[in-house]
Write a protein that holds these residues in place. Sequence first.
Motif, short mmCIF file in Angstrom:
data_model
loop_
_atom_site.label_atom_id
_atom_site.label_comp_id
_atom_site.label_asym_id
_atom_site.label_seq_id
_atom_site.Cartn_x
_atom_site.Cartn_y
_atom_site.Cartn_z
N LYS A 184 0.82 -1.20 0.00
CA LYS A 184 0.00 0.00 0.00
C LYS A 184 0.86 1.26 0.00
O LYS A 184 1.89 1.32 0.66
CB LYS A 184 -0.91 0.01 1.24
CG LYS A 184 -2.04 -0.98 1.18
CD LYS A 184 -2.87 -0.93 2.44
CE LYS A 184 -3.49 0.44 2.63
NZ LYS A 184 -4.32 0.52 3.86
N GLU A 198 0.26 3.93 1.50
CA GLU A 198 0.30 4.58 2.81
C GLU A 198 1.13 3.78 3.81
O GLU A 198 1.33 4.21 4.93
CB GLU A 198 -1.13 4.70 3.37
CG GLU A 198 -2.09 5.48 2.48
CD GLU A 198 -2.72 4.61 1.39
OE1 GLU A 198 -3.49 5.14 0.60
OE2 GLU A 198 -2.42 3.39 1.33
N SER A 199 1.58 2.63 3.40
CA SER A 199 2.18 1.73 4.39
C SER A 199 3.61 2.11 4.68
O SER A 199 4.31 2.73 3.88
CB SER A 199 2.12 0.28 3.90
OG SER A 199 3.10 0.08 2.90
N ARG A 244 6.20 0.73 2.23
CA ARG A 244 6.22 1.23 0.85
C ARG A 244 7.59 1.70 0.43
O ARG A 244 7.98 1.63 -0.73
CB ARG A 244 5.19 2.36 0.73
CG ARG A 244 5.15 3.03 -0.62
CD ARG A 244 4.65 2.08 -1.71
NE ARG A 244 4.54 2.76 -2.98
CZ ARG A 244 5.54 2.93 -3.82
NH1 ARG A 244 6.75 2.42 -3.54
NH2 ARG A 244 5.37 3.58 -4.95
N GLU A 284 3.53 -3.37 14.99
CA GLU A 284 3.79 -1.97 15.28
C GLU A 284 4.10 -1.79 16.75
O GLU A 284 3.70 -2.56 17.60
CB GLU A 284 2.59 -1.12 14.91
CG GLU A 284 1.31 -1.50 15.64
CD GLU A 284 0.16 -0.61 15.22
OE1 GLU A 284 -0.98 -1.08 15.21
OE2 GLU A 284 0.40 0.56 14.93
N ASN A 306 1.48 6.63 15.73
CA ASN A 306 1.38 6.25 14.33
C ASN A 306 -0.04 5.83 14.02
O ASN A 306 -0.84 5.59 14.92
CB ASN A 306 2.35 5.10 14.02
CG ASN A 306 2.01 3.86 14.79
OD1 ASN A 306 1.06 3.15 14.46
ND2 ASN A 306 2.75 3.60 15.83
N TYR A 308 -0.66 3.26 11.71
CA TYR A 308 -0.55 2.04 10.91
C TYR A 308 -1.50 0.97 11.43
O TYR A 308 -1.69 0.81 12.63
CB TYR A 308 0.88 1.50 10.94
CG TYR A 308 1.88 2.43 10.31
CD1 TYR A 308 2.85 3.05 11.07
CD2 TYR A 308 1.84 2.68 8.95
CE1 TYR A 308 3.75 3.90 10.49
CE2 TYR A 308 2.74 3.55 8.37
CZ TYR A 308 3.70 4.15 9.15
OH TYR A 308 4.61 5.00 8.58
N ASP A 327 -3.28 -3.73 6.54
CA ASP A 327 -2.40 -3.86 5.37
C ASP A 327 -1.24 -2.88 5.37
O ASP A 327 -0.30 -3.04 4.59
CB ASP A 327 -3.21 -3.66 4.08
CG ASP A 327 -3.96 -4.91 3.69
OD1 ASP A 327 -4.75 -4.87 2.73
OD2 ASP A 327 -3.74 -5.95 4.35
N ASP A 328 -1.33 -1.84 6.24
CA ASP A 328 -0.18 -0.94 6.32
C ASP A 328 1.06 -1.69 6.75
O ASP A 328 2.18 -1.24 6.53
CB ASP A 328 -0.44 0.17 7.37
CG ASP A 328 -1.57 1.07 6.96
OD1 ASP A 328 -2.11 1.75 7.84
OD2 ASP A 328 -1.93 1.07 5.76
#
Lengths: 143, 501
Positions: B45, B47-48, B51, B473, B481, B483, B486-487
Amino acid sequence: MKMKISNVIKKTILIALIAAGVTFAGDYVVIVNPSNGLSSLSKGELKRVFTGKMKQVDGKKAVPINFAYDNATAQAFIPEVTGKDVNKYKKYWVEQMIKGKGTAPMIKANSAAIKALVSQIPGAVGYVPAADVDATVKKIDIN
Amino acid sequence: MKNMWKVGIAVLLVLLITSGAWAQEDKFKVYGFMDVNYIKYTILKDESFVRQFGSKDHSFSLGNVNAYFDFKPGDNVRGLVELGFNDGAYNHSGSNGTKFVTLYNGVDLQTAIAGLQAQAAGLRTQAAAATAGAATFAGFGLTDSAAYYTGLAAQANAGADQYDGAAVGLAAGAAGLSDSEAKDTRRTGGVTIERAWLELYLNDHFTLRSGKFITPAGIWNVDHGSPIITTIGQPNQTDFFPIFPIAQTGVMVYGAHWVGDHELGYTGYISTGREDEPGSEIGAIEKVTDFAVGGHVSFKNEEIIDKLEIGASGYGGTLRDKYMEMEITVDFADPNKVAIMHNDVVQYEGREIALGADLKVSHMNINLQSELNYRAVTNEFGGPGTEAFDGKETTYLAYYALVSYDLRLTDNISLTPYAFYEHIGWEDPENQPYSTLASYPLIAWDQYMFGLNFGLFSNLHWKVEYVYGTIDEQDPAITANNYSGDDLTFARFQTQLTMAF
C-alpha cells in the motif's frame, strides 16, 4: 604400398591411444609423487584432501587431481572417497568457491596427464586405474 | 623401416594431443557469480510503512555481479578480493533487484547530497558572511549562495552556537525541485569491496588472515552468494537488520581438528567492528576497548547422517559515530581575518554483544537449516539531550528455519521445493535514539517464503518464490502512528536466474 603404410599408422595410433587414455570403471589406485614419504593415507584423510580441508601431505602443499567427472574412474572414486555423488561433489565445490574457501581440484582427461602432473608436483595426489600405474609415480595404500 | 618415421610422428602427435596441458596449479584465478531478478509486489500500500522498501512497478534488473580475484603467490600464502556490483536494495547479496525511492526531508536524496556538496565547495567565507559573526558548522565547507548566508546570518544573529547547514541547503534545493526529480528512483547499489584479505597457512589447525572478511557467524552470512543460497530473499537478520556485522576489517585465525570423522572447527578474530549501520565508524579506533572480538565454533559430521553441522557464534564491539566540526570565527572589522578550529564531536557511543546458534542437517535429501541470534546494544552516550537513555539497553531476538527437499530429475537437473520462516523482534528501540530503529514504529518483522529452486549443471539455478511479510507496530504510547492492517503487510512474487562462473 600405400595400403601397408596406412594400416601400420592406424595400428600405431590405436596402440598409442590405448596407452594414453583408457580407464576401467571401479578399479583405481591412489598415486603420489615419488618423493612423497607417505606409504598410505586413511580414507578420511583422502576425503579431506579432495574436499580441500587437508592442505598438506607429507609436509608439502596438497594438490589433488581429479579425473574428468564423466570418466568412469572419477565416478567410482568420488562417491566412494568423498561420500558425495559426482553432482553433489561439483555442487560442494561451487559452495566452497562462493564462500571464498577455494576452488575445485584440477581435472585431467586421462591417466597420462594425471601421472605427468603427479610426477612433477611434490604434493600432488591423484588416482588412476591400477593398470596405468608406472615408475613415474608412487602408489600408496588407503586404510 | 621406411615407415618408422611416420609411425614415430603418429605416436608423438597422439601423445601430445591426449596428454593435454601439463600446467601447474594456477597462481591467479578469477571467478564469481551473477544473478538477474524479477520482482512484482502483490501487496504494497502507498500509505504503508513498508512502501519505502519496494516499488509497485514490475522490476526486472541485474542483481549481483560478484567477481573473486584469487591469488596464490606461494604454497602457504593466499590473497582473495571479492568485488560486488549490486543494482538492488541490498549490497550484501541475495539482491531482490528492488529499486526504491528515498525522500529526505521532502527532497530526493540526490538533490540533498548535491546541496551539501555545494556547501563543501570552499573553505573561506565570502565578504557577505561578515554579518555572520562567529558560528560553528557541522560538516565541511561554505558556499557563497545567498540562501546559505541568509540562513547563516539568521541563526548567528539569533544567538545559535551551531548552524545546521544541511537545512538551508535542502530548503534551497526543494524550491527548485521538479516532479520528475522528486520521483527519481534511488538505487542503493554500486561497487563494493565485499572482502579483501591475505592469509598465511601454517597448518590445518591454524591459518592467519588479515584484511576485510565476511563475519564468520552462523550459516547464511558466510554462504552469502545467490548460486548457493536456496532462496532468493535473505533473512532480515543477516541483511536488513544484521544481528552480527556483515563484514569486518581485522585479523582472524581459523582452523579445524578431526577426531575420527568428526570435524571441530574454530574461528577467532579481532577487528575494528561493525561497518553496516548508523553508529558504525569504519576503521577508527580511539581506545583499545574499541576493538571488537568474536568467533565461531562448529561441529561437523557426515557419517551419523548425510550431513550434520552445529555451530555457535559470539561477538562484542563498540559503536561510535562522530563528525569533525569546523569552528570558524570571522572578524567583523576585517572579514579577511578568519580563524579555523577543528573539533571531533561524538554523536553516539554504545557497546554491543551478539550471540548465535546454528544448525544444518541433511538426510535422505531432506534439508533443514536454522539459526537463533540475539543482540544487545547498550547506549553509553546518545548525544546532547538524550541523557535519559544513557546506560539503557535495546535487545534483538531473531530466528529462522528453512526446510527443503532435493529431487534429482536427471543427471544435470534438480528441483528443490522449499519453505522458510523468519522472525526478528526488538525491545526498547527508543533507548538508542541515534539508531534508525528508534524512529521506526515497529517492534517485529515476520516473513514467509515459499518457492522452487531448479538446479542446472550444479552452477546455474532458476528460482521462483513468493514472499509474505507482516510487521508488528510499536506501542502507540511510545511512537504515535496510524498504521494498521495492510499498512503492515507486504507480499511479492520474485524470480531469479543465478549462475556461478
